[in-house]
Design a protein around this motif. Structure first.
Motif, PDB file in Angstrom:
ATOM      1  N   SER A   1       0.812  -1.212   0.000  1.00 34.96           N
ATOM      2  CA  SER A   1       0.000   0.000   0.000  1.00 34.96           C
ATOM      3  C   SER A   1       0.850   1.270   0.000  1.00 34.96           C
ATOM      4  CB  SER A   1      -0.897   0.006   1.244  1.00 34.96           C
ATOM      5  OG  SER A   1      -0.107  -0.127   2.425  1.00 34.96           O
TER       6      SER A   1
ATOM      7  N   ARG B   1      -8.357  -5.989   3.200  1.00 33.65           N
ATOM      8  CA  ARG B   1      -8.168  -5.181   1.992  1.00 33.65           C
ATOM      9  C   ARG B   1      -7.603  -3.805   2.295  1.00 33.65           C
ATOM     10  NH1 ARG B   1     -11.008  -1.527  -0.919  1.00 33.65           N
ATOM     11  NH2 ARG B   1     -12.769  -1.626   0.530  1.00 33.65           N
ATOM     12  N   THR B   2      -8.226  -3.036   3.193  1.00 36.37           N
ATOM     13  CA  THR B   2      -7.772  -1.676   3.430  1.00 36.37           C
ATOM     14  C   THR B   2      -6.623  -1.668   4.439  1.00 36.37           C
ATOM     15  OG1 THR B   2      -9.235  -1.201   5.302  1.00 36.37           O
ATOM     16  CG2 THR B   2     -10.122  -0.876   3.070  1.00 36.37           C
TER      17      THR B   2
ATOM     18  N   ASP C   1      -7.871  -1.658   8.069  1.00 41.38           N
ATOM     19  CA  ASP C   1      -8.314  -2.968   8.534  1.00 41.38           C
ATOM     20  C   ASP C   1      -7.131  -3.903   8.767  1.00 41.38           C
ATOM     21  OD1 ASP C   1     -10.983  -2.310   8.575  1.00 41.38           O
ATOM     22  OD2 ASP C   1     -11.390  -3.042   6.547  1.00 41.38           O
TER      23      ASP C   1
ATOM     24  N   GLU D   1      -1.683   7.723   3.291  1.00 41.47           N
ATOM     25  CA  GLU D   1      -3.068   8.130   3.501  1.00 41.47           C
ATOM     26  C   GLU D   1      -3.234   9.069   4.688  1.00 41.47           C
ATOM     27  OE1 GLU D   1      -5.536   4.678   3.791  1.00 41.47           O
ATOM     28  OE2 GLU D   1      -4.572   3.682   2.096  1.00 41.47           O
TER      29      GLU D   1
END
Length: 485
Positions: free
Chosen positions: A109, A156-157, A160, A181
């Motif tokens: 990510s 997924r995120t 999470d 983010e």
């Protein structure tokens, strides 16, 4: 090598302090100032990581914040409006640059930087499982375990995946995490380690103690709640509580020793609580004497409280020099003893012929107390009485405090008489566990669900101790095998 404060060698040490800021120009400089205010929480190493919207930048170094982060070229190398920093006193992992935080990794990510105050009590077990599944660790720090748990999570995120990682770890943690983010700050579900939130104009700030907010001119907003994650993305701040609620158990030693006296913890002034402890100690353990003398610097507030409650004069019977460097000399035993006197010396004219009460915050191994009592006797004290502003430290800490193994704790080896003989004092007394709770505004320590983590005094650990239990079981098995063979 002489340490900065010889009398601190035999104190418990907090593992570290953390500071983070989001959405402000010159974020690195602000973090450096915040880390200065938290230097007492970790003096082995310091680090700062920033994010400029495209790239992460990190500078880590051994030693104090001053000398490493007060240079323009270092601050200029850390651009960005988001930054977090860390000061370290190691409790897990060796003292080496690879363990200095914030730790950083490139995940699927994007970049992921983490600063951690605390200690994970199941990190060894998790690490073995992760390595077995193919993870490659770059440090010996327990904090890196969190990075690998995030990286290998199937959620997924990123949020999470981070929550998934937190639900697998045990122990104590206050964390500041930086990602492309935004920033995440969180505390463990029991709130064992502290973390506060502040505001400076449009910037959101997180710090281990409120004093760091004061130093940068920020407004205290509130404490991050136990089990809470505060997510900062641009100008938006939101909060999630992914854990089942528990009765908080913050570390009671924050009030006894760790936090700076000018900090506020759980809406209570650290300075006032320490004075209250000293007053309670005077009620529980009075003594006929002429002077009350603090062991500098941590014993000062409690000594003031003891003097006020007992009616005895408060005097500075030990004078500390603030001008002796950390590496003044490489001494042998004889010169090492002289070096201690360079930094702390008895106020001989005040002490000679007097009955003195020495006030200190704790006794760990007892070696420091022995030196202090000896110093008073050499200065001509007629009697030396020691009073300690915490209960006897009989158990090791597994939550981010550098505690010797239990066999080296003086109170685990001796009763009160044995401890008194060891330090060569005329008398010795500790504040009771109920007295400590009274100083914090409680009537007594509840046998069920006490308000604080006081395991170092009581042995009542609020979480599982997986790594310790596994190691103990292995050691016991090895001992049994040795006996059988």
């Amino acid at each position: 090598m002489l340490t900065t404060h010889p009398f601190d060698d035999d104190h418990l040490h907090e593992e570290c302090g953390i500071f983070g800021v989001s959405q402000t120009e010159g974020a690195a400089a602000l973090v450096a100032l915040g880390l200065h205010a938290l230097q007492h929480r970790g003096q082995e190493a310091a680090g700062i990581t920033t994010f400029d919207g495209a790239m992460f930048h990190t500078h880590r170094a051994m030693g104090h914040v001053a000398g490493n982060f007060d240079r323009d070229d270092v601050i200029r190398s850390l651009p960005g409006q988001v930054a977090c920093g860390h000061v370290r006193y190691s409790t897990t992992g060796e003292t080496a640059l690879r363990n200095v935080q914030p730790l950083y990794a490139e995940l699927s990510s994007g970049g992921f930087a983490i600063a951690h105050n605390g200690n994970l009590s199941n990190a060894m077990k998790l690490r073995r499982e992760l390595v077995r599944r193919g993870s490659i660790f770059q440090s010996t720090s327990d904090t890196e375990t969190i990075i690998h748990l995030v990286a290998t999570s199937s959620y997924r995120t990123l949020l999470d995946r981070f929550i998934d990682a937190l639900k697998q770890i045990e122990g104590a943690y206050a964390l500041i995490v930086m990602t492309p983010e935004g920033m995440i700050a969180c505390r463990d579900p029991l709130g064992i380690r502290p973390l506060v939130m502040g505001k400076l104009d449009d910037a959101v700030i997180f710090a281990s103690e409120s004093v760091a907010l004061d130093v940068v001119g920020a407004e205290f907003v509130r404490e991050v709640e136990p089990g809470e994650l505060v997510i900062v993305q641009g100008s938006e701040t939101r909060s999630v509580h992914p854990f089942a609620p528990l009765s908080p158990r913050p570390c009671i030693f924050e009030w006894v020793y760790f936090s700076r006296p000018d900090s506020i913890v759980d809406d209570q002034s650290i300075y006032s609580v320490r004075k209250n402890i000293g007053a309670q100690l005077a009620i529980e353990a009075p003594v006929e004497a002429d002077l009350v003398i603090p062991v500098p610097d941590s014993g000062v507030p409690a000594a003031i409280g003891y003097a006020q409650e007992s009616g005895l004069p408060f005097e500075l019977g030990i004078i500390r020099s603030h001008y002796v460097g950390r590496t003044f000399i490489q001494p042998g035993d004889k010169v090492r003893h002289l070096g201690v006197k360079l930094k702390h010396n008895a106020n001989r004219a005040l002490i000679k012929g007097k009955r003195v009460v020495l006030i200190d915050d704790s006794i760990v191994r007892g070696t420091t107390s022995l030196k202090i009592v000896q110093m008073m006797r050499e200065a001509g004290a007629a009697e030396v009485h020691m009073r300690i502003a915490s209960p006897p430290t009989r158990h090791s800490c597994f939550y981010g405090v550098d505690t010797p193994e239990r066999a080296k704790l003086l109170a685990a080896k001796h009763d009160l008489g044995g401890m008194t003989d060891f330090i060569h004092a005329d008398s010795l007394a500790f504040v009771s566990i109920d007295g400590l709770y009274k100083a914090l505004g409680e009537t007594h320590r509840a046998d069920i669900r006490p308000k604080y983590c006081d395991a170092c005094f009581t042995g009542d650990y609020p979480t599982s101790l997986t790594d310790h239990d596994d190691t103990t079981a292995v050691d016991q098995f090895a001992l049994l095998a040795e006996r059988v063979n």
